[in-house]
Design an enzyme around this catalytic site. Sequence first.
Site, PDB file in Angstrom:
ATOM      1  CB  SER A 242     -39.826 -37.076 -68.643  1.00 24.80           C
ATOM      2  OG  SER A 242     -40.857 -36.136 -68.837  1.00 24.80           O
ATOM      3  CG  HIS A 272     -38.127 -32.191 -67.138  1.00 27.21           C
ATOM      4  ND1 HIS A 272     -39.360 -31.668 -67.383  1.00 27.21           N
ATOM      5  CD2 HIS A 272     -38.170 -33.469 -67.653  1.00 27.21           C
ATOM      6  CE1 HIS A 272     -40.119 -32.555 -68.012  1.00 27.21           C
ATOM      7  NE2 HIS A 272     -39.418 -33.665 -68.181  1.00 27.21           N
ATOM      8  CG  HIS A 319     -42.549 -24.334 -70.836  1.00 22.15           C
ATOM      9  ND1 HIS A 319     -42.628 -24.906 -72.091  1.00 22.15           N
ATOM     10  CD2 HIS A 319     -42.779 -25.327 -69.950  1.00 22.15           C
ATOM     11  CE1 HIS A 319     -42.921 -26.180 -71.955  1.00 22.15           C
ATOM     12  NE2 HIS A 319     -43.013 -26.478 -70.671  1.00 22.15           N
ATOM     13  NE  ARG A 328     -48.206 -28.236 -67.569  1.00 21.73           N
ATOM     14  CZ  ARG A 328     -46.972 -28.698 -67.740  1.00 21.73           C
ATOM     15  NH1 ARG A 328     -46.749 -30.009 -67.710  1.00 21.73           N
ATOM     16  NH2 ARG A 328     -45.954 -27.871 -67.937  1.00 21.73           N
ATOM     17  CG  ASP A 374     -42.377 -27.970 -62.173  1.00 21.91           C
ATOM     18  OD1 ASP A 374     -43.043 -28.970 -61.864  1.00 21.91           O
ATOM     19  OD2 ASP A 374     -41.629 -27.937 -63.160  1.00 21.91           O
TER      20      ASP A 374
END
Length: 440
Positions: A242, A272, A319, A328, A374
């Site tokens: 992105s 993603h 990743h 995160r 995620d």
Amino acid sequence: MDKLKNKFAEQGIQKATEIREFIKANGDFVLGQYTLDSVYSGEKGMIGLITETSLLDAEEGIRFRGHSLPELKKKLPCLQGSEEPLPEGLFYLMLMDELPTYDDMYEVGSNWTKRAIVPNHVFDVIDAFPVNTHPMTQFSAAIMAMQTESEFAAAYRKGMNKKDYWDYTFEDSMNLIARLPRVAAYIYRKTYKNGVHIEPNPKLDWAANFAHMLGYGDNESFKEMMRMYMLIHADHEGGNVSAHATHLVGSALSDPYLSFSAAMNGLAGPLHGLANQEVIRWVLDLQAELGGGKPSKKQIEEYILKTIHDGKVIPGYGHAVLRKTDPRFTAQMEFAKKYMPNDELVNIVWDIYDIAPSVLGTISKIKNPWPNVDAHSGALLVHYGMNEYDFYTVMFGVSRSLGVLASLIWDRALGLPLERPKSVTVDWLKKTISAKKASV
Ligand code: CMX
């Protein structure tokens, strides 16, 4: 000129000049070498981009202008009575390269509130889609529909000096960020709540107003969750799809609307951002296969192996850069420990975290067996009753605007050129490699 723009015009442009001088003085410095494998592995590890807003360390995770997420939790200002720093402050930090005061943060928020007027035709475009259209498709199209408002495109058509590119990019970026929560909430309410919409509340901060327009405004902990969610998804240096898409499309001087819509098309890919909806479906499929309830760790292990055996990925794990647990993920885990420690789905996500790295770690081709951002987010949203999984990536997208658009302003301030890497054919490679071998 507004306060933030004024400040950027002084400090940011001054810094951009210094950076240009630095590039001029060090332009021939060798940064690295790359191989045929590097080219065929999606350019992983090859330095090919400059992104000022954040830097990712494989072991430690993301730092925004030098500050890690745990540090930001202490250093960025919060509203009174809240423990989650506002994304407004993070945007200020990413753009200005200085920690905001409470007033700086407040000023960004009021700036966005003034700009948050979405033209009616954007709602018409959203309404024209069949209700079963994926929310990310609606989101990207709605951003494109807003392109009618681009001040950059209008100024370019009139004939604008290169020195002013950053100025109009700033205007478009600020307008876009201000309007995205309204657009996203409209898509949500149209798709899942029979088109019963909720008007914005200009007294609320950006994330809380988003929560309010989605229909969760009465729940203070949901608002806190939204502040945290909008902060942690905002930026992940420049090479992710992105961020890179924004930069690449913007490098053709396509305006911020065109560039950001391209970013959202990339975020909508399952490797993603779409992984966040895939995670929750994967966990629910696991539960369904076992007839409901909480799976045992053995059952989780078997389901992971079955998924891999079926030629699929475990969403939320792995990743391209990170080689440890994504901070995160940890930030969300800490939030869940505070607000929902006994939630069944959250506990299953934690059980998966106990098992998956050791199972994935035995598969040698997988470079990172640890969870990414995620892996956790869906379980938080389900806890609050937000069961519309296809909408999750739109929320990621709203947040991602903060980093990639701050970066785009910098791209234009630095006068970065058109991005145009060289491509070759296999035939070219074969000839070049055999000629090289013959010469030694
Ligand atoms: N489950 C199963 N296999 C995995 C895997 C996972 N979670 N992660 C990597 N692999 C596989 C890859 O598919 C690849 O297999 P092939 O060689 O057969 O194609 C191999 O391991 C090597 O991959 P890698 O070098 O470790 O990882 P990449 O840099 O190529 O890809 C990523 C990174 C994130 C796409 C990958 O780990 C993945 O598919 N994860 C699941 C999807 C996901 O969670 N994406 C979200 C990432 C964060 C975000 O952008 O939002």
